[in-house]
Scaffold this active site. Sequence first.
Site, PDB file in Angstrom:
ATOM      1  N   GLU A   1       0.894  -1.177   0.000  1.00  0.00           N
ATOM      2  CA  GLU A   1       0.000   0.000   0.000  1.00  0.00           C
ATOM      3  C   GLU A   1       0.924   1.217   0.000  1.00  0.00           C
ATOM      4  O   GLU A   1       1.425   1.618   1.048  1.00  0.00           O
ATOM      5  CB  GLU A   1      -0.901  -0.014   1.246  1.00  0.00           C
ATOM      6  CG  GLU A   1      -1.831  -1.220   1.330  1.00  0.00           C
ATOM      7  CD  GLU A   1      -3.064  -1.070   0.444  1.00  0.00           C
ATOM      8  OE1 GLU A   1      -3.367   0.066   0.026  1.00  0.00           O
ATOM      9  OE2 GLU A   1      -3.720  -2.085   0.151  1.00  0.00           O
TER      10      GLU A   1
ATOM     11  N   CYS B   1      -2.079   9.578   2.382  1.00  0.00           N
ATOM     12  CA  CYS B   1      -1.624   8.926   1.152  1.00  0.00           C
ATOM     13  C   CYS B   1      -2.516   9.243  -0.037  1.00  0.00           C
ATOM     14  O   CYS B   1      -2.055   9.297  -1.164  1.00  0.00           O
ATOM     15  CB  CYS B   1      -1.541   7.423   1.355  1.00  0.00           C
ATOM     16  SG  CYS B   1      -3.084   6.695   1.912  1.00  0.00           S
TER      17      CYS B   1
END
Length: 478
Positions: free
Chosen positions: A222, A256
């Site tokens: 991720e 993110c």
Amino acid sequence: MTTLEALDVKPQSRLDAVLDLQRAAFLRDGAPGLDERRDDLKRLIAAIKENADAIATAISADFGSRSKHETIVADVWPVVAGARNTVKRLPGWMKPKSVGVGIELLPARGRILYQPLGVVGIISPWNYPFQLAIAPLVAALAAGNRVMLKPSELTPRTSEFLAGFLAKLFPEEKVATVLGGAEVGAAFSSLPFDHLFYTGSTEIGRRVMRAAADNLTPVTLELGGKSPCIIGADADLAAACRSIAFGKLLNAGQTCIAPDYALVPKPMLADFAAGLEAAIRALYPKLRDNPDYTSIINARHYARIWRLVDEARERGVRVVQINPASEQLVPEARKFAPTLVIEPPTDLTVMREEIFGPVLPILSYDTLDDAIAFVNARPRPLALYYFGAGTAGRDRVLARTTSGGAAVNETLLHVAAENLPFGGVGASGMGAYHGDAGFRTFSHAKSVFLQNRFNAASLLHPPYGRAADFMRKFLLGR
Ligand code: NAD
């Protein structure tokens, strides 16, 4: 943490010892049943709710100042919601699936069994230090695994909290927390886990994947990247600006999936910049002592973000810093004023590296296809945001770009929709979690062929004579 502490040995051997402990327990006990998994998750949910304030306090101390409300909304609530959804839907996910075997193989049956992988490693980052450690843990436990967690060294109080919190809930042979920095992270990622789940930067992601390759350990990565916002010519500008200001400034841009830069039709550029400034002023009328506005995690990142802005200024780019109450912001508090960088050249660092701070470059485009080409000329982003009223522009952008996820007329919220798989593509990562995607990531889907007592399989066996000719006609139709 008794066993880990009791073993007075070097870090690598300590890591090995915990892995051995968990693997032996897994082999001894096999896959936990539905009741045990649900019970674990329910106890976890109750403990999270009970400790919500302690979590917010630890994270705020790590950041210098982190909005407690943002911690509840973005660190605590998503985990509770995800775990609740998992408790509810787990029986369906765990159920073996029947599949047809094809007419030729009847009356046999096919079945897919979902088995835990065994012992999985989770490495988590600092930006949402609770959510990004516990959400993968929920998925891994739901799938019946044992877990070793390595949280970030940049949020030491939260990581300490996590170690104590999890040790109270689970025996070490089920969940163990390993504390330490990059060196421990490197040793951790070289362990022969049954799966390794990493959240963090693309750069370290490469190293993690390299280390995992030696053990043929499958990885979920991720990662980050530059998530674009495309403003369509028919966008509701005020609504778009509100959403982008929120998405960019939550956690002071240290997200993110924060919009990294905006692409705006040329005639709308000035209105967009003005609209964004107004939206930011409304969200954060002051910065310095505003508990809603989060600090940058540490001096290194604070200096890094200043360098992005300084470089743009030095190159003569228009930079707008929005400090609504004209406060003096001291470096020690690391509150970085929201900053717009207007039409930067693409060779500037601010357009090459993930910003991860409250700075938004705004670039203009001539046609929607130009904006699409701009995105496609760069590594595949984790998220993409499109703003527009009609469906034609939206559908074109969604069809012609590849990103981990996307949201239309909104920022960030796709991550909160638990049944949407969350993950990157290309440089922004591989694999996904949330909802059943998380359960599958941490499960092995085992194919099982169940033969019937009465079957024609002997027709496939040698010696190949008339029966084989018959089979050939049956299988190929000639
Ligand atoms: P990072 O890569 O520096 O660190 C993440 C974790 O990796 C930490 O626990 C760290 O100790 C560990 N680590 C450091 N060196 C290691 C090594 N050599 N081997 C193994 N592990 C090592 O990332 P960060 O700065 O904590 O996080 C910011 C980045 O993470 C940003 O790029 C952001 O976009 C990304 N991110 C992605 C997601 C997502 O869900 N895709 C979520 C949050 C953050």
